[in-house]
Design a protein around this motif. Structure first.
Motif, PDB file in Angstrom:
ATOM      1  N   PRO A  47       0.823  -1.208   0.000  1.00  0.00           N
ATOM      2  CA  PRO A  47       0.000   0.000   0.000  1.00  0.00           C
ATOM      3  C   PRO A  47       0.862   1.266   0.000  1.00  0.00           C
ATOM      4  N   PHE A  48       0.304   2.318  -0.500  1.00  0.00           N
ATOM      5  CA  PHE A  48       0.987   3.606  -0.561  1.00  0.00           C
ATOM      6  C   PHE A  48       1.445   4.035   0.830  1.00  0.00           C
ATOM      7  N   THR A  49       0.569   3.846   1.800  1.00  0.00           N
ATOM      8  CA  THR A  49       0.906   4.282   3.162  1.00  0.00           C
ATOM      9  C   THR A  49       2.065   3.473   3.745  1.00  0.00           C
ATOM     10  N   THR A  50       2.127   2.168   3.418  1.00  0.00           N
ATOM     11  CA  THR A  50       3.232   1.334   3.916  1.00  0.00           C
ATOM     12  C   THR A  50       4.557   1.781   3.316  1.00  0.00           C
ATOM     13  N   ALA A  51       4.511   2.121   2.019  1.00  0.00           N
ATOM     14  CA  ALA A  51       5.730   2.604   1.367  1.00  0.00           C
ATOM     15  C   ALA A  51       6.203   3.909   1.982  1.00  0.00           C
ATOM     16  N   VAL A  52       5.237   4.764   2.371  1.00  0.00           N
ATOM     17  CA  VAL A  52       5.592   6.065   2.936  1.00  0.00           C
ATOM     18  C   VAL A  52       6.046   5.941   4.395  1.00  0.00           C
ATOM     19  N   LEU A  53       5.260   5.219   5.179  1.00  0.00           N
ATOM     20  CA  LEU A  53       5.493   5.176   6.616  1.00  0.00           C
ATOM     21  C   LEU A  53       6.335   3.994   7.063  1.00  0.00           C
ATOM     22  N   GLY A  54       6.477   2.997   6.201  1.00  0.00           N
ATOM     23  CA  GLY A  54       7.197   1.787   6.573  1.00  0.00           C
ATOM     24  C   GLY A  54       6.246   0.747   7.145  1.00  0.00           C
ATOM     25  N   GLY A  55       6.736  -0.479   7.238  1.00  0.00           N
ATOM     26  CA  GLY A  55       5.907  -1.552   7.776  1.00  0.00           C
ATOM     27  C   GLY A  55       6.422  -2.893   7.285  1.00  0.00           C
ATOM     28  N   GLU A  56       5.523  -3.832   7.114  1.00  0.00           N
ATOM     29  CA  GLU A  56       5.880  -5.168   6.671  1.00  0.00           C
ATOM     30  C   GLU A  56       4.993  -5.586   5.495  1.00  0.00           C
ATOM     31  N   ALA A  57       5.493  -6.499   4.701  1.00  0.00           N
ATOM     32  CA  ALA A  57       4.730  -7.040   3.574  1.00  0.00           C
ATOM     33  C   ALA A  57       4.961  -8.545   3.494  1.00  0.00           C
ATOM     34  N   LYS A  58       3.897  -9.280   3.243  1.00  0.00           N
ATOM     35  CA  LYS A  58       4.008 -10.740   3.108  1.00  0.00           C
ATOM     36  C   LYS A  58       4.468 -11.083   1.688  1.00  0.00           C
ATOM     37  N   VAL A  59       5.525 -11.866   1.597  1.00  0.00           N
ATOM     38  CA  VAL A  59       6.090 -12.244   0.301  1.00  0.00           C
ATOM     39  C   VAL A  59       6.032 -13.763   0.140  1.00  0.00           C
ATOM     40  N   GLU A  60       5.528 -14.203  -0.990  1.00  0.00           N
ATOM     41  CA  GLU A  60       5.499 -15.640  -1.288  1.00  0.00           C
ATOM     42  C   GLU A  60       6.845 -16.077  -1.834  1.00  0.00           C
ATOM     43  N   GLU A  75      -0.213  16.498   1.042  1.00  0.00           N
ATOM     44  CA  GLU A  75       0.636  17.081   0.006  1.00  0.00           C
ATOM     45  C   GLU A  75       1.166  18.448   0.452  1.00  0.00           C
ATOM     46  N   VAL A  76       0.270  19.266   1.030  1.00  0.00           N
ATOM     47  CA  VAL A  76       0.687  20.589   1.493  1.00  0.00           C
ATOM     48  C   VAL A  76       1.722  20.461   2.604  1.00  0.00           C
ATOM     49  N   ALA A  77       1.486  19.510   3.496  1.00  0.00           N
ATOM     50  CA  ALA A  77       2.418  19.318   4.615  1.00  0.00           C
ATOM     51  C   ALA A  77       3.774  18.869   4.115  1.00  0.00           C
ATOM     52  N   CYS A  78       3.801  18.029   3.077  1.00  0.00           N
ATOM     53  CA  CYS A  78       5.064  17.561   2.511  1.00  0.00           C
ATOM     54  C   CYS A  78       5.835  18.703   1.893  1.00  0.00           C
ATOM     55  N   LYS A  79       5.125  19.582   1.182  1.00  0.00           N
ATOM     56  CA  LYS A  79       5.785  20.721   0.544  1.00  0.00           C
ATOM     57  C   LYS A  79       6.359  21.653   1.589  1.00  0.00           C
ATOM     58  N   LYS A  80       5.609  21.926   2.686  1.00  0.00           N
ATOM     59  CA  LYS A  80       6.107  22.785   3.741  1.00  0.00           C
ATOM     60  C   LYS A  80       7.350  22.185   4.381  1.00  0.00           C
ATOM     61  N   GLY A  81       7.290  20.846   4.540  1.00  0.00           N
ATOM     62  CA  GLY A  81       8.449  20.176   5.139  1.00  0.00           C
ATOM     63  C   GLY A  81       9.679  20.289   4.279  1.00  0.00           C
ATOM     64  N   GLN A  82       9.476  20.170   2.959  1.00  0.00           N
ATOM     65  CA  GLN A  82      10.617  20.281   2.051  1.00  0.00           C
ATOM     66  C   GLN A  82      11.181  21.694   2.043  1.00  0.00           C
ATOM     67  N   GLN A  83      10.283  22.688   2.121  1.00  0.00           N
ATOM     68  CA  GLN A  83      10.739  24.077   2.136  1.00  0.00           C
ATOM     69  C   GLN A  83      11.488  24.369   3.427  1.00  0.00           C
ATOM     70  N   GLY A  84      11.022  23.761   4.527  1.00  0.00           N
ATOM     71  CA  GLY A  84      11.688  23.970   5.791  1.00  0.00           C
ATOM     72  C   GLY A  84      13.086  23.380   5.790  1.00  0.00           C
ATOM     73  N   VAL A  85      13.225  22.211   5.139  1.00  0.00           N
ATOM     74  CA  VAL A  85      14.539  21.583   5.044  1.00  0.00           C
ATOM     75  C   VAL A  85      15.463  22.409   4.207  1.00  0.00           C
TER      76      VAL A  85
END
Length: 361
Positions: free
Chosen positions: A274-287, A350-360
């Protein structure tokens, strides 16, 4: 009796033709005038005999040199220059052939096969067309490969066919044995069957679907791959006069498996997260071929990232303790059919990500 034609003319090659050219020319004529495809055609049988005689002389460097210098006179009266095969060949795979010995008499030998022209030639010449089979005979010095000497040249038939200077010591040619020709066939095995090994029962069939012989049990070794062959010793064409039977060579083709790709001992698969797992991290079941495993997905994983699972590939045929790896490519699922609330949250994200990038920055 009509005069013999020039051997080069018979094969249709020039006098400076090399060994490969001579062999190709003979093989072409042998197939064209083969008794199996020219039943009852006396002219074709004569051409087949004539071509065989020419090939036997020109394919041997020593005899070719003698022929170039003295012509047919170099072999007149020897009874061993031509490989003269007479008799009749039956289409059912059996036949009787004769050899004119040095004493002017004819000696018969029998050929058993499946009617295939290449196998027929291989049986006659003891493997000169691909190394199949071999001819041996008994003598006071024991069994030996071919007929030794300089009557049928050693190099004429790959070193395992008929060779001899008047054909050896005892002058007896009726008691030789000939090994049966090898037989090749194809076998398809499943992806997992090839990976882990198995036993299969096979039935050999002709092109028309007719079963040949008895069912055979075949052990498929773990780790085998497409293009490899399994040899079943003694399951090929039978030998003649006590000769050992040929082998059955099964060329393996490994079937595909959805979601898996094999490259040697390694396998390649994909996993969707899932998109959220890719962003936040987590686990995935692999066959895997060895069962399901949980893989760690690091935060910020990008689509196309590869995860290596050591030892989850194919076992080595040489070392059962050695395995390949599995490479898993991460694919990110993009959400679809979002509710208005979900869309609003994503815009806020999306807005929060842009603000974070500008802050960095």
């Amino acid at each position: 009796m009509s005069a013999k034609r020039d051997y080069y003319e018979v094969l249709g090659v020039s006098r400076d033709a090399d060994k490969n050219t001579i062999k190709k020319a003979y093989r072409k004529l042998a197939k064209k005038y083969h008794p199996d495809t020219n039943q009852g055609n006396a002219q074709a049988a004569e051409r087949f005999k004539e071509a065989t005689e020419a090939y036997n002389i020109l394919s041997d460097p020593e005899k070719k040199k003698m022929y170039d210098q003295f012509g047919h006179a170099a072999f007149d009266g020897s009874g061993a220059a031509g490989g003269a095969y007479g008799g009749a060949y039956s289409r059912n795979g059996g036949g009787t052939y004769q050899y004119a010995g040095p004493d002017g008499t004819f000696h018969e030998y029998h050929f058993e096969g499946n009617g295939d022209m290449d196998d027929f030639l291989k049986n006659i010449f003891g493997g000169s067309f691909g190394g199949f089979g071999g001819a041996t005979r008994s003598s006071s010095k024991g069994s030996r490969s071919g007929f030794s000497g300089s009557g049928f040249g050693r190099s004429g038939f790959g070193g395992t066919g008929f060779s001899g200077s008047g054909f050896g010591e005892s002058g007896s040619y009726g008691n030789y044995s000939q090994d049966g020709a090898d037989v090749t066939a194809e076998i398809t095995v499943g992806f997992d069957e090839a990976a882990f090994g198995c036993e299969k029962v096979i039935h050999l069939t002709e092109n028309n679907g007719k079963a040949v012989g008895k069912a055979l049990k075949v052990k498929i070794p773990a780790g085998i791959d497409t293009g490899k062959s399994i040899r079943l010793r003694g399951k090929g064409n039978p030998g003649i006069n006590g000769g050992k039977a040929g082998d059955l060579l099964l060329k393996v083709k490994v079937a595909s498996k959805p979601g898996y790709e094999r490259k040697g001992m390694d396998v390649y698969t994909t996993v969707r997260v899932p998109f959220t797992t890719a962003v936040l991290g987590g686990e995935a079941k692999v066959e895997t071929l060895h069962g399901n495993v949980l893989c760690k997905i690091n935060p910020g994983t990008q689509s196309g990232t590869k995860i290596r699972l050591r030892g989850k590939g194919i076992v080595s045929m040489k070392d059962k303790n050695q395995h390949g790896d599995q490479y898993v490519t991460v694919q990110i699922d993009v959400p679809g059919n979002l509710s208005e609330e979900a869309k609003r949250k994503l815009r806020e994200f999306e807005v929060a990500c842009k603000k974070g990038q500008q802050g960095v920055a």
